[in-house]
Scaffold this active site. Structure first.
Site, PDB file in Angstrom:
ATOM      1  N   GLU A  99      38.805  44.483  68.115  1.00  0.00           N
ATOM      2  CA  GLU A  99      37.658  44.342  69.003  1.00  0.00           C
ATOM      3  C   GLU A  99      37.313  42.900  69.362  1.00  0.00           C
ATOM      4  O   GLU A  99      36.483  42.656  70.221  1.00  0.00           O
ATOM      5  CB  GLU A  99      36.455  45.051  68.391  1.00  0.00           C
ATOM      6  N   CYS A 115      31.823  58.059  79.611  1.00  0.00           N
ATOM      7  CA  CYS A 115      30.664  58.918  79.356  1.00  0.00           C
ATOM      8  C   CYS A 115      30.044  59.255  80.705  1.00  0.00           C
ATOM      9  O   CYS A 115      29.726  58.346  81.476  1.00  0.00           O
ATOM     10  CB  CYS A 115      29.617  58.187  78.515  1.00  0.00           C
ATOM     11  N   CYS A 122      16.426  64.374  82.525  1.00  0.00           N
ATOM     12  CA  CYS A 122      16.632  65.356  81.456  1.00  0.00           C
ATOM     13  C   CYS A 122      15.284  65.972  81.092  1.00  0.00           C
ATOM     14  O   CYS A 122      14.274  65.278  81.031  1.00  0.00           O
ATOM     15  CB  CYS A 122      17.249  64.684  80.234  1.00  0.00           C
ATOM     16  N   CYS A 126      13.288  64.242  74.156  1.00  0.00           N
ATOM     17  CA  CYS A 126      13.434  63.669  72.806  1.00  0.00           C
ATOM     18  C   CYS A 126      12.621  62.373  72.754  1.00  0.00           C
ATOM     19  O   CYS A 126      12.688  61.566  73.682  1.00  0.00           O
ATOM     20  CB  CYS A 126      14.900  63.377  72.494  1.00  0.00           C
ATOM     21  N   CYS A 129      14.121  58.784  73.442  1.00  0.00           N
ATOM     22  CA  CYS A 129      15.035  58.633  74.578  1.00  0.00           C
ATOM     23  C   CYS A 129      14.275  58.353  75.877  1.00  0.00           C
ATOM     24  O   CYS A 129      13.381  59.109  76.256  1.00  0.00           O
ATOM     25  CB  CYS A 129      15.850  59.907  74.729  1.00  0.00           C
ATOM     26  N   CYS A 355      22.546  55.086  73.557  1.00  0.00           N
ATOM     27  CA  CYS A 355      21.841  56.350  73.731  1.00  0.00           C
ATOM     28  C   CYS A 355      20.332  56.122  73.614  1.00  0.00           C
ATOM     29  O   CYS A 355      19.880  55.402  72.751  1.00  0.00           O
ATOM     30  CB  CYS A 355      22.288  57.316  72.645  1.00  0.00           C
TER      31      CYS A 355
HETATM   32  S1  SF4 Z   1      18.581  62.335  73.982  1.00  0.00           S
HETATM   33 FE1  SF4 Z   1      17.696  62.035  76.034  1.00  0.00          FE
HETATM   34  S2  SF4 Z   1      19.293  62.723  77.463  1.00  0.00           S
HETATM   35 FE2  SF4 Z   1      19.825  63.554  75.419  1.00  0.00          FE
HETATM   36  S3  SF4 Z   1      18.836  65.591  75.359  1.00  0.00           S
HETATM   37 FE3  SF4 Z   1      17.341  64.168  74.468  1.00  0.00          FE
HETATM   38  S4  SF4 Z   1      16.028  63.565  76.222  1.00  0.00           S
HETATM   39 FE4  SF4 Z   1      17.912  64.478  77.069  1.00  0.00          FE
END
Ligand code: SF4
Length: 370
Positions: A99, A115, A122, A126, A129, A355
């Site tokens: 790397e 990806c 979404c 979560c 996120c 993420c």
């Molecule tokens: S981490 Fe983010 S993109 Fe993934 S399912 Fe949960 S809210 Fe949706």
């Protein structure tokens, strides 16, 4: 006027019939796209100039427009604009043997992963996120998902050209892991996988090189088993008990941990595939030794691999990242409990690439405009 997608094989066959093209021409067009990694008809030099011009008038190859591209040594992040003005993202990840090597050091490149997004926004919400905070707008079509790969392959070809064996550099692994929950866009995801797998008019990828990452949509996993879609599965687990999972992921209420564990068992039985568990490291929440021991109990003796993802502190969210020592201690407990574990390299940290950082720029922009 919106052009027809070249992936509409019926329309391309009609076009070929109208022009009395030899049957092999359609095959040749798809070879230019999938094998030679061209997305501009002008670059498809195995076709006559007249045919290229005619195709240009009626068809489009990529149905998305690349709006912005940012790169560092290990990743290329691409923002795409859809035809109805939505923004989505895809990320190319370059895996180097060592790397420390530079991106131009082509000989050391092991493989390339892409990806891709499966939805605009979404609905899962979560708490760690940023994409979840954007809310859900719509599902992506099959062609919008395939377009992310076509664009990436063309981009990689222009950047890295050929490998030692003479074949073009291109995407070898595809992960449904960027914006959206793929199992809530099941039919289009399934159709896009068909194109990823097929030899003709497709990417000829192996099932082992495609991964669906889900937050735990139990009926979706069941459908994968029923339809014999034996691609790899990654579960965004993030908590080894129901109480903590409820706090982090609203979907946990709809599909409790015991139901999720049961369906994963069915998937493993049907496919014999190892399941990847994504686990986010949030300070004093998911990273304590007690929680690590619970994770060992949950996954011990299962065909499982745990990916620990260091959380990236983000001004839009009131959570803190775990420190390196805590992450290492957590990993040690899992390994002593017999689990295989990787700590995800948090590359591109400064650029909010990991993420849970998706849509960061948009949220910040909206805040400024308020
Ligand atoms: S981490 Fe983010 S993109 Fe993934 S399912 Fe949960 S809210 Fe949706």
């Amino acid at each position: 006027m919106t052009k027809t997608s070249i992936l509409d094989t019926g329309k391309l066959q009609d076009f070929a019939k109208e022009r009395k093209l030899q049957p092999f021409r359609v095959k040749q067009i798809y070879q230019e796209i999938f094998k030679n990694q061209n997305i501009d008809f002008a670059d498809m030099t195995t076709l006559s100039k007249d045919l290229r011009d005619d195709l240009e008038k009626d068809f489009s190859v990529v149905t998305l427009k690349a709006d912005k591209i940012i790169e560092d040594k290990f990743t290329t992040k691409i923002w795409f604009q859809t035809q109805d003005g939505c923004m989505i993202e895809a990320v190319i990840i370059y895996h180097w043997q060592n790397e420390k090597h530079n991106i131009n050091d082509q000989e050391k490149l092991n493989r390339i992963t892409l990806c891709i997004s499966s939805q605009v926004g979404c609905a899962m919400g979560c708490i760690f996120c940023v994409t979840g905070k954007l809310g859900f707008k719509r599902n992506l079509t099959r062609d919008e998902m395939v377009s992310q790969i076509l664009f990436a392959n063309n981009f990689i070809k222009k950047k890295l050209w050929k490998q030692e064996d003479g074949s073009l550099h291109g995407v070898r692994n595809i992960v449904f892991m960027w914006m959206g929950e793929p199992l809530l866009n099941y039919d289009n995801v399934k159709k896009s996988i068909e194109i990823m797998l097929r030899q003709e008019a497709g990417f000829s990828l192996s099932k082992r090189h495609i991964t669906i990452s889900t937050c735990g949509i139990v009926p979706g996993i069941r459908k994968l088993i029923k339809d014999g879609i034996t691609v790899k599965l990654a579960i965004s687990l993030h908590a080894p008990n129901q109480v903590l999972r409820d706090k982090l992921m609203p979907i946990a209420k709809a599909y409790p941990l015991d139901e999720l564990t049961k369906v994963i068992g069915e998937y493993v039985k049907a496919t014999d595939n190892r399941v990847f568990y994504e686990y986010i490291m949030i300070r004093n929440m998911t990273d304590t030794p007690e929680v690590a021991r619970q994770l060992v109990t949950l996954l011990r003796k299962k065909l499982a691999h745990v990916n620990l993802i260091p959380y990236n502190t983000n001004p839009a969210i009131q959570l803190e990242e775990s420190d390196v020592k805590t992450i290492q201690n957590f990993k040690r407990i899992l390994e002593e409990g017999g689990l295989t574990v990787t700590v995800r390299d948090n590359m591109g940290r400064k650029m909010k690439w990991a993420c849970g950082q998706l849509g960061y720029e948009k949220i910040m922009k909206d805040k400024e405009e308020e």
